[in-house]
Design an enzyme around this catalytic site. Structure first.
Site, PDB file in Angstrom:
ATOM      1  CB  SER A 183     -25.290   5.425 -24.255  1.00 16.76           C
ATOM      2  OG  SER A 183     -25.055   6.672 -23.639  1.00 16.76           O
ATOM      3  CG  HIS A 211     -26.168   1.124 -25.334  1.00 19.47           C
ATOM      4  ND1 HIS A 211     -26.964   1.394 -26.414  1.00 19.47           N
ATOM      5  CD2 HIS A 211     -26.361   2.146 -24.453  1.00 19.47           C
ATOM      6  CE1 HIS A 211     -27.607   2.536 -26.216  1.00 19.47           C
ATOM      7  NE2 HIS A 211     -27.267   3.011 -25.036  1.00 19.47           N
ATOM      8  CE  LYS A 240     -31.510   2.694 -25.184  1.00 21.58           C
ATOM      9  NZ  LYS A 240     -30.713   3.121 -24.058  1.00 21.58           N
TER      10      LYS A 240
HETATM   11  C1  LIG Z   1     -31.162   4.323 -23.093  1.00 21.13           C
HETATM   12  C2  LIG Z   1     -30.386   4.246 -21.821  1.00 21.13           C
HETATM   13  C3  LIG Z   1     -31.029   4.311 -20.583  1.00 21.13           C
HETATM   14  C4  LIG Z   1     -32.484   4.654 -20.471  1.00 21.13           C
HETATM   15  O1  LIG Z   1     -33.265   3.574 -20.773  1.00 21.13           O
HETATM   16  P1  LIG Z   1     -34.786   3.828 -21.211  1.00 21.13           P
HETATM   17  O2  LIG Z   1     -35.405   2.499 -21.045  1.00 21.13           O
HETATM   18  O3  LIG Z   1     -34.746   4.318 -22.600  1.00 21.13           O
HETATM   19  O4  LIG Z   1     -35.327   4.838 -20.246  1.00 21.13           O
HETATM   20  C5  LIG Z   1     -30.285   4.102 -19.463  1.00 21.13           C
HETATM   21  N1  LIG Z   1     -28.956   3.889 -19.525  1.00 21.13           N
HETATM   22  C6  LIG Z   1     -28.297   3.872 -20.687  1.00 21.13           C
HETATM   23  C7  LIG Z   1     -26.831   3.636 -20.692  1.00 21.13           C
HETATM   24  C8  LIG Z   1     -28.997   4.044 -21.870  1.00 21.13           C
HETATM   25  O5  LIG Z   1     -28.346   4.071 -23.033  1.00 21.13           O
END
Ligand SMILES: *Cc1c(COP(=O)(O)O)cnc(C)c1O
Length: 383
Positions: A183, A211, A240
């Protein structure tokens, strides 16, 4: 205020601020997938994970509005009580199909998913091996599991092999957990090699595709880049590239049945609002129907890395590591003065000494925006 709790909080905040590590909220009106308004100023954002602009896509918004009309604004209870709206069944079938898995489970968020899944499969006497740069919620899930938690060096297969060899004999179950696309770094885990090691040591593999989905593998996600890898637990989010909120895990039918029975962040929390499921379904439709849109984030990221002679982007995320937190703050302020929003990322989100600009490219960025950003970032690379 002079009570001890308030004084404790103030002292902690002051200490963080003195190291440029305090964080504050800034009200931000996201006008679409690219433009945001802050303090009355319009900026081009390179800090949204809305890689395909789907948070504002007419079909996605219409699906959410229609679901609110039909099912209401909230789900009313835990999914195991009365909150299991029909849209979840459709969404889980859709996700399982996309990942080539038998079944799927939708969670309230990615954080809830990882903190629920990992303790379902690892407990006292077991081992969780985590890439050192994996997302905070993977670490949280690993710690909650009460298994032994061991970090392996980022994407380092020799280190992972050595740790498996050293730790495997003394533990019960072993779960390897990693981001697919990292991320804060934008690079990709070598899932084929990890899968080979996992199988050789009878370990299970959890991949977090937050991602990857909608961006890599023609939108199918990171697993599509490694067709031979055996991934036991495909986790990902709607927050995302899908532009909404919520998360999922795809796995074998018994694994999903166990998660739905035992994962505490599934059982003891209210179901996702049905509108979020409707939006996710509509977003998956857009991803399937609009391959040109899906190709854009990676194309924009590569335009940027080419312009600056950086290693070719592998995902929509490109980090510019600057080192000190102060430097990242200064660089972000410089870009913002030029109308470009790139929120600086500081410890503990990234390791000490690696504060950075984390640039996220989206389908809505014009080539001219990307070129302007490259111009603005160039002086910071030379420092
Ligand atoms: C954003 C993210 C999460 C968390 O997801 P949310 O739905 O925002 O709680 C988990 N893992 C990764 C790699 C992320 O980038």
């Amino acid at each position: 205020m002079n009570d001890t709790l308030t004084r404790y909080a103030q002292a902690k905040i002051d200490a963080l601020a003195s190291r440029s590590l305090a964080r504050t909220l800034k009200p931000t009106h996201r006008l679409d997938g690219v433009w945001v308004e802050r303090d009355g100023r319009r900026l081009v954002s390179f800090s949204c994970n809305d890689y395909l602009g789907l948070s504002h896509h007419p079909k996605v918004k219409a699906a959410a509005v229609a679901a609110i009309g039909t099912y209401g604004a909230g789900s009313g209870a835990s999914r195991l009580v009365t909150g299991d709206h029909p849209l979840f069944t459709a969404l889980e079938a859709r996700l399982a199909g996309l990942k080539g898995a038998e079944a799927a489970c939708v969670f309230g968020s990615g954080y809830l998913a990882n903190t629920g899944i990992i303790p379902t499969f690892a407990g006292p006497g077991d081992l969780v091996l985590v890439d050192e740069l994996a997302h905070a919620c993977i670490w949280a899930g690993a710690r909650l599991s009460q298994a032994k938690v061991v970090a392996f060096r980022h994407n380092d297969m020799d280190d992972l092999a050595a740790r498996l060899a050293a730790e495997r004999p003394a533990v019960g179950n072993v779960l390897i957990a990693t981001d697919g696309v990292f991320s804060m770094d934008g690079d990709i885990a070598p899932l084929d090699a990890i899968s080979v090691l996992a199988q050789a040591h009878d370990a299970w593999l959890l991949v977090d595709d937050a991602h990857g989905l909608g961006v890599v593998g023609d939108g199918a996600g990171v697993a599509a880049l490694f067709p031979d890898a055996r991934i036991d637990l495909h986790m990902g989010t709607f927050s995302k590239a899908l532009g909404g909120y919520g998360a999922y895990v795809c796995a074998s039918a018994p694994a999903i049945a166990l998660i739905k029975t035992r994962a505490r962040t599934f059982v003891y929390t209210t179901g996702l609002p049905p509108a979020s499921a409707a939006a996710a379904l509509a977003a998956l439709d857009v991803i399937a129907d609009e391959p040109d849109r899906v190709a854009q984030p990676l194309a924009k990221a590569r335009r940027f890395t080419t312009a600056l002679n950086l290693p070719e982007a592998l995902s929509a995320i490109v980090p510019i590591v600057l080192g000190a937190a102060e430097t990242a703050l200064e660089a972000a302020a410089d870009l913002e003065a030029q109308g470009l929003l790139v929120v600086p990322i500081r410890p503990p989100t990234v390791p000490e000494g690696t504060a950075r600009l984390r640039i996220a490219f989206t389908a809505g960025h014009a080539d001219a925006d990307v070129d302007r950003l490259a111009q603005a970032v160039r002086p910071w690379l030379a420092r």
